[in-house]
Scaffold this motif. Structure first.
Motif, short mmCIF file in Angstrom:
data_model
loop_
_atom_site.label_atom_id
_atom_site.label_comp_id
_atom_site.label_asym_id
_atom_site.label_seq_id
_atom_site.Cartn_x
_atom_site.Cartn_y
_atom_site.Cartn_z
N ALA A 170 0.83 -1.21 0.00
CA ALA A 170 0.00 0.00 0.00
C ALA A 170 0.87 1.26 0.00
O ALA A 170 0.57 2.24 -0.69
CB ALA A 170 -0.93 -0.01 1.21
N ALA A 171 1.95 1.23 0.76
CA ALA A 171 2.86 2.39 0.81
C ALA A 171 3.50 2.63 -0.55
O ALA A 171 3.64 3.78 -1.00
CB ALA A 171 3.93 2.19 1.88
N ARG A 172 3.91 1.55 -1.21
CA ARG A 172 4.50 1.70 -2.55
C ARG A 172 3.50 2.28 -3.53
O ARG A 172 3.83 3.15 -4.34
CB ARG A 172 5.00 0.35 -3.07
CG ARG A 172 6.41 0.04 -2.63
CD ARG A 172 6.90 -1.24 -3.24
NE ARG A 172 6.52 -2.25 -2.26
CZ ARG A 172 6.17 -3.50 -2.54
NH1 ARG A 172 6.18 -3.93 -3.76
NH2 ARG A 172 5.83 -4.34 -1.59
N GLN A 173 2.24 1.81 -3.45
CA GLN A 173 1.20 2.32 -4.34
C GLN A 173 0.94 3.80 -4.08
O GLN A 173 0.81 4.59 -5.02
CB GLN A 173 -0.09 1.51 -4.15
CG GLN A 173 -1.21 1.90 -5.07
CD GLN A 173 -0.91 1.58 -6.53
OE1 GLN A 173 -0.12 0.70 -6.85
NE2 GLN A 173 -1.53 2.32 -7.42
N LEU A 174 0.85 4.19 -2.81
CA LEU A 174 0.64 5.60 -2.48
C LEU A 174 1.80 6.46 -2.95
O LEU A 174 1.60 7.57 -3.46
CB LEU A 174 0.46 5.76 -0.97
CG LEU A 174 -0.88 5.32 -0.42
CD1 LEU A 174 -0.87 5.38 1.11
CD2 LEU A 174 -1.99 6.20 -0.96
N ARG A 175 3.00 5.96 -2.79
CA ARG A 175 4.18 6.71 -3.24
C ARG A 175 4.13 6.91 -4.76
O ARG A 175 4.42 7.99 -5.27
CB ARG A 175 5.45 5.96 -2.85
CG ARG A 175 6.71 6.77 -3.02
CD ARG A 175 7.97 6.02 -2.56
NE ARG A 175 7.82 5.36 -1.29
CZ ARG A 175 7.94 4.04 -1.12
NH1 ARG A 175 8.23 3.25 -2.12
NH2 ARG A 175 7.80 3.50 0.08
N SER A 176 3.73 5.86 -5.47
CA SER A 176 3.63 5.95 -6.92
C SER A 176 2.56 6.97 -7.34
O SER A 176 2.80 7.79 -8.24
CB SER A 176 3.28 4.58 -7.49
OG SER A 176 2.98 4.66 -8.85
#
Length: 111
Positions: free
Chosen positions: A60-66
């Motif tokens: 989820a953190a990677r998706q939000l960062r993207s």
């Protein structure tokens, strides 16, 4: 003679009590072992749940960062469009607030 009979009886009773105590201790050890096994199983299950939750949070953190990076690029490429949209949103919010304030409160005269 009565003394040896009572000594033998006391010794027999002591032996029986000792055997009963040994059985209770053995039973308690089995119960403690069973509890330890149960706790170990639950700890493994909790570790699996924690690993799963950590993996989902990481994704989820990677998706939000993207997504944040994409929005940031869009803002950098179109500063005029974004500022116009923000200004229009602000004006619309103020007008909506005025309309709601006027309709919910009766007019009060302070003079």
């Amino acid at each position: 003679m009565a003394e040896t009979t009572s000594t033998a009886g006391a010794s027999k009773a002591a032996n029986e009590a000792q055997e009963a105590m040994k059985k209770q201790i053995a039973e308690l050890r089995r119960e403690v072992t069973k509890i330890n096994r149960t706790l170990s199983d639950q700890a493994e299950e909790a570790q699996g749940w924690y690993d799963s939750a950590a993996d989902r949070a990481s994704r989820a953190a990677r998706q939000l960062r993207s997504q944040a990076h994409t929005v940031s690029e869009t803002v950098q490429q179109n500063p005029g469009t974004i500022s116009s949209a923000m200004l229009l949103g602000g004006v619309f919010g103020v007008l909506l607030g005025i309309v709601i304030a006027k309709s919910s409160e009766p007019e009060r005269r302070w003079f």
